[in-house]
Design a protein around this motif. Structure first.
Motif, PDB file in Angstrom:
ATOM      1  N   THR A  34       0.857  -1.190   0.000  1.00 45.37           N
ATOM      2  CA  THR A  34       0.000   0.000   0.000  1.00 45.37           C
ATOM      3  C   THR A  34       0.890   1.235   0.000  1.00 45.37           C
ATOM      4  OG1 THR A  34      -0.132  -0.131   2.420  1.00 45.37           O
ATOM      5  CG2 THR A  34      -2.007  -0.983   1.159  1.00 45.37           C
ATOM      6  N   VAL A  58      -1.501  -0.792  -4.020  1.00 50.90           N
ATOM      7  CA  VAL A  58      -2.842  -0.296  -3.699  1.00 50.90           C
ATOM      8  C   VAL A  58      -2.754   1.140  -3.185  1.00 50.90           C
ATOM      9  CG1 VAL A  58      -4.774  -0.582  -2.094  1.00 50.90           C
ATOM     10  CG2 VAL A  58      -3.753  -2.597  -3.201  1.00 50.90           C
ATOM     11  N   LYS A 119     -11.051   6.672   3.350  1.00 54.94           N
ATOM     12  CA  LYS A 119      -9.851   5.869   3.567  1.00 54.94           C
ATOM     13  C   LYS A 119     -10.143   4.425   3.974  1.00 54.94           C
ATOM     14  CE  LYS A 119      -5.480   6.518   6.065  1.00 54.94           C
ATOM     15  NZ  LYS A 119      -4.781   7.445   6.969  1.00 54.94           N
ATOM     16  N   THR A 137       4.164  -2.363   3.926  1.00 55.00           N
ATOM     17  CA  THR A 137       3.997  -0.920   4.099  1.00 55.00           C
ATOM     18  C   THR A 137       5.366  -0.298   4.344  1.00 55.00           C
ATOM     19  OG1 THR A 137       3.853  -0.968   6.509  1.00 55.00           O
ATOM     20  CG2 THR A 137       1.768  -1.183   5.285  1.00 55.00           C
ATOM     21  N   CYS A 201      -4.803   6.915  12.204  1.00 54.57           N
ATOM     22  CA  CYS A 201      -6.175   7.114  11.712  1.00 54.57           C
ATOM     23  C   CYS A 201      -6.912   5.800  11.531  1.00 54.57           C
ATOM     24  CB  CYS A 201      -6.176   7.902  10.433  1.00 54.57           C
ATOM     25  SG  CYS A 201      -5.692   9.583  10.733  1.00 54.57           S
ATOM     26  N   LEU A 203      -6.330   2.843   9.913  1.00 52.40           N
ATOM     27  CA  LEU A 203      -6.185   1.873   8.835  1.00 52.40           C
ATOM     28  C   LEU A 203      -5.227   0.761   9.257  1.00 52.40           C
ATOM     29  CD1 LEU A 203      -5.743   2.625   5.121  1.00 52.40           C
ATOM     30  CD2 LEU A 203      -4.072   1.204   6.258  1.00 52.40           C
TER      31      LEU A 203
HETATM   32  N1  LIG Z   1      -4.505   6.612   0.911  1.00 51.56           N
HETATM   33  C1  LIG Z   1      -3.810   5.495   1.081  1.00 51.56           C
HETATM   34  N2  LIG Z   1      -3.671   4.620   0.066  1.00 51.56           N
HETATM   35  C2  LIG Z   1      -2.978   3.467   0.233  1.00 51.56           C
HETATM   36  N3  LIG Z   1      -2.378   3.135   1.374  1.00 51.56           N
HETATM   37  C3  LIG Z   1      -2.484   3.972   2.399  1.00 51.56           C
HETATM   38  C4  LIG Z   1      -3.203   5.187   2.323  1.00 51.56           C
HETATM   39  N4  LIG Z   1      -3.129   5.802   3.508  1.00 51.56           N
HETATM   40  C5  LIG Z   1      -2.391   5.000   4.281  1.00 51.56           C
HETATM   41  N5  LIG Z   1      -2.006   3.897   3.617  1.00 51.56           N
HETATM   42  C6  LIG Z   1      -1.182   2.767   4.078  1.00 51.56           C
HETATM   43  O1  LIG Z   1      -1.333   2.602   5.466  1.00 51.56           O
HETATM   44  C7  LIG Z   1      -0.122   2.911   6.098  1.00 51.56           C
HETATM   45  C8  LIG Z   1      -0.408   3.731   7.319  1.00 51.56           C
HETATM   46  O2  LIG Z   1      -0.834   4.977   6.872  1.00 51.56           O
HETATM   47  P1  LIG Z   1      -1.393   6.108   7.754  1.00 51.56           P
HETATM   48  O3  LIG Z   1      -0.451   6.457   8.840  1.00 51.56           O
HETATM   49  O4  LIG Z   1      -1.792   7.218   6.878  1.00 51.56           O
HETATM   50  O5  LIG Z   1      -2.711   5.468   8.235  1.00 51.56           O
HETATM   51  S1  LIG Z   1      -3.269   5.021   9.607  1.00 51.56           S
HETATM   52  O6  LIG Z   1      -2.914   6.065  10.575  1.00 51.56           O
HETATM   53  O7  LIG Z   1      -2.768   3.688   9.933  1.00 51.56           O
HETATM   54  O8  LIG Z   1      -4.723   4.993   9.342  1.00 51.56           O
HETATM   55  C9  LIG Z   1       0.696   3.692   5.073  1.00 51.56           C
HETATM   56  O9  LIG Z   1       2.014   3.525   5.403  1.00 51.56           O
HETATM   57  P2  LIG Z   1       3.214   4.023   4.544  1.00 51.56           P
HETATM   58  O10 LIG Z   1       3.444   2.947   3.552  1.00 51.56           O
HETATM   59  O11 LIG Z   1       4.279   4.156   5.549  1.00 51.56           O
HETATM   60  O12 LIG Z   1       2.827   5.328   3.951  1.00 51.56           O
HETATM   61  C10 LIG Z   1       0.259   3.069   3.784  1.00 51.56           C
HETATM   62  O13 LIG Z   1       0.961   1.891   3.535  1.00 51.56           O
END
Ligand SMILES: Nc1ncnc2c1ncn2[C@@H]1O[C@H](COP(=O)(O)OS(=O)(=O)O)[C@@H](OP(=O)(O)O)[C@H]1O
Length: 207
Positions: A34, A58, A119, A137, A201, A203
């Motif tokens: 993701t 994704v 989201k 991730t 948030c 996810l």
């Molecule tokens: N919009 C969207 N699309 C795809 N994937 C997404 C998205 N938002 C969050 N992620 C994935 O979830 C990981 C954690 O993101 P966040 O810190 O933003 O989310 S959360 O706080 O867990 O809800 C984030 O981790 P990272 O890979 O480190 O960016 C992503 O893998």
């Protein structure tokens, strides 16, 4: 799939990102990565697609990304020939804003429904459609207090293997990796579900 000795994997290769990616993809299970195309996301995308270029990437495009983020998404997708799967909310941003107004503030009771719509529901849909057994991730220990306690490899209650190869990387490490591999970057990133840095948030916590 035979039982995974999490403690051993984490101890042996938890801090060796390329080895961890190879190990996880070597399980020969359906995998996804993701991305929200935040700063340094090209690193995880490069690490994973170097080993398997076909892994679905994704992205839940919430409709609120900066122009720079949209351009970055296109640039990385083209450069790494990503197998990008875009998941959109069921309602467009224009539709939502016409009837509900701008993004609710964090202390607004409607904020949770907003996060669910842009989201969490699109991610649940992505999980149903891609049915992964392995989820990569770019989570980092420095993101939040919760992530500081994580292991690079964990298994959630549904049996999904969550792999965070960059958990212990610093921004400097990520910057050097981008330089070394000629990868673009994006520092003009905002997430409408987060009013501030270091906020979870749901996810990643929900899965
Ligand atoms: N919009 C969207 N699309 C795809 N994937 C997404 C998205 N938002 C969050 N992620 C994935 O979830 C990981 C954690 O993101 P966040 O810190 O933003 O989310 S959360 O706080 O867990 O809800 C984030 O981790 P990272 O890979 O480190 O960016 C992503 O893998």
């Amino acid at each position: 799939m035979s039982t995974i000795d999490l403690a051993k994997i984490n101890a042996d290769i938890g801090r060796d990102a390329p080895a961890l990616v190879k190990w996880a993809l070597g399980l020969n299970q359906p995998a996804i990565v993701t991305t929200n195309f935040r700063p340094f996301e090209a690193v995880i995308l490069h690490l994973v697609t170097q080993v398997n270029p076909d892994v679905p990437v994704v992205w839940m495009d919430n409709g609120y990304n900066t122009e720079a983020t949209y351009r970055f998404a296109d640039e990385v997708t083209k450069q790494l020939k990503l197998n990008l799967k875009i998941y959109l909310p069921r309602r467009s941003r224009a539709h939502r804003e016409a009837v509900e107004g701008p993004t609710p503030a964090l202390d607004d009771p409607r904020h949770a429904a907003f996060t669910e719509e842009v989201k969490l529901e699109p991610f649940a849909r992505a999980l149903r459609e891609t049915a992964p057994k392995v989820w990569f991730t770019a989570l980092r220990a420095t993101d939040t207090a919760v992530r500081a306690q994580m292991d690079p490899v964990s298994i959630n209650p549904d049996g999904l293997i969550k792999v965070a190869p960059l958990l212990h990387w610093t921004s400097k490490d990520l910057y050097h990796y981008c330089e070394l591999h000629g990868l673009p970057n994006n520092f003009d990133y905002v997430d409408p579900t987060k009013g501030e840095e270091n906020r979870e948030c749901g996810l990643h916590l929900a899965h």
